[in-house]
Design a protein around this motif. Structure first.
Motif, mmCIF file in Angstrom:
data_model
loop_
_atom_site.group_PDB
_atom_site.id
_atom_site.type_symbol
_atom_site.label_atom_id
_atom_site.label_comp_id
_atom_site.label_asym_id
_atom_site.label_seq_id
_atom_site.Cartn_x
_atom_site.Cartn_y
_atom_site.Cartn_z
ATOM 1 N N HIS A 1 2.505 -45.847 57.393
ATOM 2 C CA HIS A 1 2.494 -44.770 58.724
ATOM 3 C C HIS A 1 0.757 -44.407 58.508
ATOM 4 N N CYS A 2 1.765 -43.359 56.615
ATOM 5 C CA CYS A 2 1.232 -42.735 56.007
ATOM 6 C C CYS A 2 -0.688 -42.660 55.470
ATOM 7 N N CYS B 1 2.068 -40.452 50.780
ATOM 8 C CA CYS B 1 3.315 -40.063 51.615
ATOM 9 C C CYS B 1 5.015 -39.151 51.880
ATOM 10 N N ASP B 2 4.415 -38.865 52.886
ATOM 11 C CA ASP B 2 6.262 -37.730 52.589
ATOM 12 C C ASP B 2 7.263 -38.184 53.080
ATOM 13 N N CYS B 3 7.364 -39.854 53.547
ATOM 14 C CA CYS B 3 8.052 -40.078 54.132
ATOM 15 C C CYS B 3 9.530 -40.537 53.375
ATOM 16 N N TYR C 1 6.788 -51.042 53.044
ATOM 17 C CA TYR C 1 6.781 -49.960 53.776
ATOM 18 C C TYR C 1 5.881 -50.000 54.974
HETATM 19 ZN ZN LIG Z 1 4.916 -42.391 54.749
#
Ligand SMILES: [Zn+2]
Length: 313
Positions: free
Chosen positions: A137-138, A109-111, A134
Motif C-alpha cells: 500500500h504505502c 509506512c504507517d499501516c 505486506y
Molecule cells: Zn503502509
C-alpha cells in the motif's frame, strides 16, 4: 574454484566467522552449541572467530546478560578472537538509513498491523508463490499522507515490484527522520554489520533462516549504492543455520525452561569436556570443508531435541 573464491573473500578484509547473540538472558545449551559450531568453522577455515553482541533491542536487553554469555562461552573454552558490541555501530546504521531515505530505497509506512493483516487476507494469491508480508500500500502511495507521531520505514525489495515482500527496517519519530528518534530494526542493523564486517560466514540458528533473503536484499542494495558501500566486492557472506535445540515436543527452550543453562548442567554433573563431546557427536564435520562464498546452508534437522543432544533416551 570455490576455494579460490573463498581465499579471495578472506583477503578482502578483517572478516571472519561471526556469531551474534542477543544479550537478552542466559544462554541455553542450543545457543552454546551454535557458538561452538561457529568456532569450529573459524578453526577449520583459519579465520578469526568474531562474536558480536546485538544489544540494540533496548527493551529486551538484560543487564549482565552479555557478561554471563561471555562467561559461559569461556567455561567451554570458547574465547572470541574479536568482540564487537552492536550499539557501537549506531551512527553507521543511521547514516546508511539516511542515504536509503534520500535514494528512495526505504519509504514511510504507517499501516497498522491490523491494516496489513486485512489487506493481505483480502489480496489475491501472491505472484511468485511467495507469502506476502505486506500489502504494498504505502510503496505505491509514495508517502503522501501526513503521518502519525511514529513512522515505520519499509525496505522496497527491488526483486518484488508488488511491494508484498517489503519489510520494516526502522522506526522514526516522524516522516522527516531524525537521528534522535531513529530505532533500527534487527534486520537493518544485522545486515549492515554483517556486510561491513566482510565476514566469510555467519552462523546462527534455524529460526533465523527465513530472514536470510531479507538480509541479502539489504546487502545487495549496499553493494550497489555509492556512498554507503564499504567495498567494491559483490561477494556476500555465506550463512550456516544450526539446528534449533528444543524440548521433547519440539517447543522452544525459553527462560523458564529448567535444566538447559550451563550452570544448571554443571550442577547436574556435566563437565565442559562432556558437553563438548555431545556437541561434536551431534554435528556433521563434513560441513566444515570448503564451501562456496555466499552459500546459504545448514543442518538438515531443523530441530534437535535436548534429550537427544545430551544423550538421554
Ligand atoms: Zn503502509
Amino acid at each position: 574454484v570455490e576455494k579460490a573464491r573463498l581465499v579471495e573473500l578472506i583477503s578482502l578484509g578483517p572478516g571472519g566467522v561471526r556469531f551474534a547473540p542477543s544479550p537478552t538472558g542466559r544462554f541455553h545449551i542450543g545457543n552454546l552449541r551454535t557458538a561452538w559450531i561457529s568456532r569450529e568453522f573459524a578453526r577449520a577455515l583459519g579465520l578469526p572467530w568474531v562474536v558480536r553482541f546485538e544489544d540494540i533491542d533496548v527493551p529486551r536487553v538484560l543487564a549482565g546478560a552479555r557478561e554471563s554469555q561471555a562467561e559461559d562461552m569461556a567455561a567451554l573454552g570458547l574465547v572470541p578472537d574479536r568482540v564487537e558490541i552492536q550499539s557501537a555501530f549506531r551512527a553507521r546504521h543511521w547514516n546508511v538509513f539516511s542515504q536509503a531515505v534520500r535514494s528512495g530505497a526505504v519509504y514511510p509506512c504507517d499501516c497498522s498491523r491490523k491494516d496489513v493483516r486485512e489487506a493481505i487476507q483480502g489480496s489475491a494469491s501472491a505472484p511468485h508463490g511467495v507469502q506476502p508480508i505486506y500489502s504494498g500500500h504505502c510503496r505505491a502511495r509514495k508517502g503522501t499522507s501526513s503521518g502519525p507521531d511514529s513512522v515505520g520505514w519499509r525496505f522496497a525489495v527491488p526483486e518484488d515490484k508488488s511491494g508484498q515482500s517489503d519489510f520494516v527496517v526502522a522506526r522514526t519519530g516522524s516522516r522527516l527522520p531524525a537521528e534522535s528518534t531513529f530505532v533500527p530494526a534487527y534486520h537493518w542493523a544485522c545486515a549492515i554489520d554483517d556486510w561491513d564486517g566482510k565476514h566469510a560466514l555467519l552462523v546462527r540458528a534455524h529460526d533465523l533462516a527465513e530472514v536470510a533473503g531479507q538480509h541479502r536484499s539489504i546487502m545487495r542494495w549496499l553493494a550497489g549504492s555509492k556512498g554507503v558501500a564499504t567495498s567494491s566486492s559483490s561477494i556476500f557472506p555465506a550463512v550456516f543455520h544450526t539446528s534449533l535445540v528444543t524440548g521433547d515436543s519440539g517447543e522452544r527452550l525459553e527462560k523458564r525452561t529448567r535444566g538447559v543453562t550451563l550452570p544448571e548442567l554443571v550442577a547436574a554433573g556435566w563437565t565442559a569436556e562432556a558437553l563438548e563431546k555431545r556437541f561434536a557427536s551431534s554435528f556433521d564435520r563434513s560441513f566444515l570443508s570448503p564451501f562456496a562464498p555466499g552459500k546459504i546452508f545448514g543442518e538438515a534437522g531443523i530441530m534437535l531435541k535436548f534429550r537427544e543432544l545430551i544423550g538421554l533416551k
